[in-house]
Design an enzyme around this catalytic site. Structure first.
Site, mmCIF file in Angstrom:
data_model
loop_
_atom_site.group_PDB
_atom_site.id
_atom_site.type_symbol
_atom_site.label_atom_id
_atom_site.label_comp_id
_atom_site.label_asym_id
_atom_site.label_seq_id
_atom_site.Cartn_x
_atom_site.Cartn_y
_atom_site.Cartn_z
ATOM 1 C CG ASP A 105 -43.393 -38.645 -16.750
ATOM 2 O OD1 ASP A 105 -43.282 -37.431 -17.011
ATOM 3 O OD2 ASP A 105 -42.558 -39.261 -16.046
ATOM 4 C CD1 TRP A 108 -36.262 -41.387 -13.787
ATOM 5 C CD2 TRP A 108 -38.128 -40.354 -13.145
ATOM 6 N NE1 TRP A 108 -35.889 -40.233 -13.132
ATOM 7 C CE2 TRP A 108 -37.019 -39.585 -12.723
ATOM 8 C CE3 TRP A 108 -39.421 -39.899 -12.858
ATOM 9 C CZ2 TRP A 108 -37.159 -38.395 -12.015
ATOM 10 C CZ3 TRP A 108 -39.563 -38.719 -12.166
ATOM 11 C CH2 TRP A 108 -38.447 -37.969 -11.745
ATOM 12 C CE LYS A 147 -33.684 -34.749 -18.866
ATOM 13 N NZ LYS A 147 -34.560 -34.636 -17.681
#
Length: 424
Positions: free
Chosen positions: A237, A156, A273
């Site tokens: 993560d 990311w 999300k």
């Protein structure tokens, strides 16, 4: 003139010359600040907005959209909002570590039967980004060995600046195979075996961002063994639990496996999300220690990190998440809606690959369906991406990453035709 004489006596001629230019303009403290580069994702969004093409498609944004291309608020979140509103709750501070009901439920959601409350330190954070930042600062202050963190290549885009700004040295290990558009298992294993012992390794728990490529269970088992044998410290993560496959347990396999294998871990969670709480910034950080005394000490230091940074986290998103996680009927409804989001994205992967095949493409597009989660690494080159945007008004990042949430029943054929046209 009296002001100028006073200023000269106080500041000296050199500062006076800085205070006024030859044109008489006023001095600014910020004249030497350079213009920062634009955010690549926001740049794509702005270009999309300016494009007059009625068929334009935005595949850059990392937020879920329904099949009509609209932002989606989960019905279960609307119910939770109403329940909270009806209770007429106060707006007092949550305290430095956050909303207690949320913290306990978030840790249990992530770790399930691997959650030993007396060995875990938990704090609510400003979404997953905040969890990574708090975790990074904690590691910079207290990790007893080399302050270097190894990220998968690619990772990311925000990982590098987050950890760099925490004072950690950012390095990398191989992860993505550009030839197969899949997991470079041999390269990853080789690199992890060779990096210095007592280093920190960042691992995406599921739905790797930006590639959508996840290790298989047998890969995770080997990774756990290597991390253990090399005495590496795993920082997970987990931004997509449940959103990737539609199965909360499947998506949390990796961190639970590592705990079963005897690792101590850091785990960053986001509820952006899987609950659609993007702007509510509901996140969580868990640190697993070796004893209850260690866990208490760790949590005390996490509070010390947080206090001068933002004092305490916002309460609304955490209350919403806690209401869903701790209310059986809402939790069951959430599982259905969560799977519905995951299934829509999975179905769009299948339709996109099928359309490319129907168009006569001779390329192997199996990676579209093999990958998982929000994003797909298409394998398109920068030149092909440029053509996608200029010729078809299909907007995506230069590395060929597309957000599958932007693909819908109404545009999947158009997107497939654009991809086929630039790759044939």
């Amino acid at each position: 003139m009296a002001f100028l004489r006073a200023w000269t006596r106080f500041s000296g001629r050199s500062q006076l010359s800085r205070a006024f230019s030859s044109t008489g303009s006023t001095f600014s403290w910020w004249s030497d600040v350079p213009l920062g580069p634009p955010d690549p994702i926001l740049g794509i969004t702005e270009a999309f907005k300016r494009d007059p093409n009625p068929n334009k498609v935005d595949l850059g944004a990392g937020t879920y959209r329904n099949d009509e291309g609209k932002p989606y608020v989960l019905p279960v979140i609307r119910k939770a909002e109403q329940r909270i509103l009806d209770r007429k709750m106060n707006k007092e501070y949550a305290g430095i570590p956050g909303v207690d009901d949320f913290r306990k439920a978030a840790a249990k959601l992530a770790l399930a039967d691997r959650h030993e409350e007396d060995l875990t330190s938990t704090v609510q954070t400003i979404s997953g980004t905040g969890a990574l930042r708090i975790g990074g600062v904690f590691l910079q202050r207290f990790f007893p060995h080399h302050k270097a963190i190894y990220l998968p290549t690619p990772s990311w885009g925000n990982h590098t600046p987050i950890f760099r700004d925490c004072g950690l040295e950012v390095k990398s290990y191989r992860y993505y195979d550009k030839v197969t558009c899949g997991f470079d298992s041999a390269g990853a294993m080789e690199d992890l075996k060779s990096i210095p012992e007592n280093s920190i390794v960042l691992l995406h728990a599921c739905a790797h961002n930006p590639t959508g490529v996840d290790p298989k269970p047998e890969h995770w088992q080997e990774l756990s063994h290597i991390v253990k044998s090399r005495n590496l410290f795993p920082f997970f993560d987990m931004a997509y639990q449940g959103f990737a496959s539609g199965d909360l347990n499947r998506d949390a396999y990796a961190p639970r496996l590592f705990l079963r294998d005897g690792h101590q871990i850091l785990l960053a969670q986001s509820f952006a999300k899987n609950m659609g709480l993007y702007g509510e910034r509901a996140g969580h950080l868990t640190v697993v220690s070796g004893s209850s005394d260690e866990a208490k000490a760790v949590e005390s230091q996490l509070k010390i990190v947080i206090r001068p940074m933002y004092s305490n986290p916002p309460i609304n998103g955490a209350r919403l998440a806690a209401e869903v996680l701790n209310t059986p009927e809402l939790y069951e409804q959430w599982l259905v809606e969560l799977k519905g989001m995951a299934d829509r994205i999975i179905s769009m992967r299948t339709k996109l690959a099928d359309n490319l095949k129907d168009l006569g493409s001779t390329k192997d597009w199996s990676h579209i369906t093999d990958q998982i989660g929000m994003f797909c690494f298409t394998g398109l080159s920068p030149d092909q991406v440029e053509r996608m945007m200029k010729e078809f008004s299909v907007y995506l990042t230069k590395d060929g990453r597309i957000s599958m949430a932007g693909v819908s029943s109404g545009n999947v054929e158009y997107v497939a035709n654009a991809i086929h046209s630039v790759t044939k």
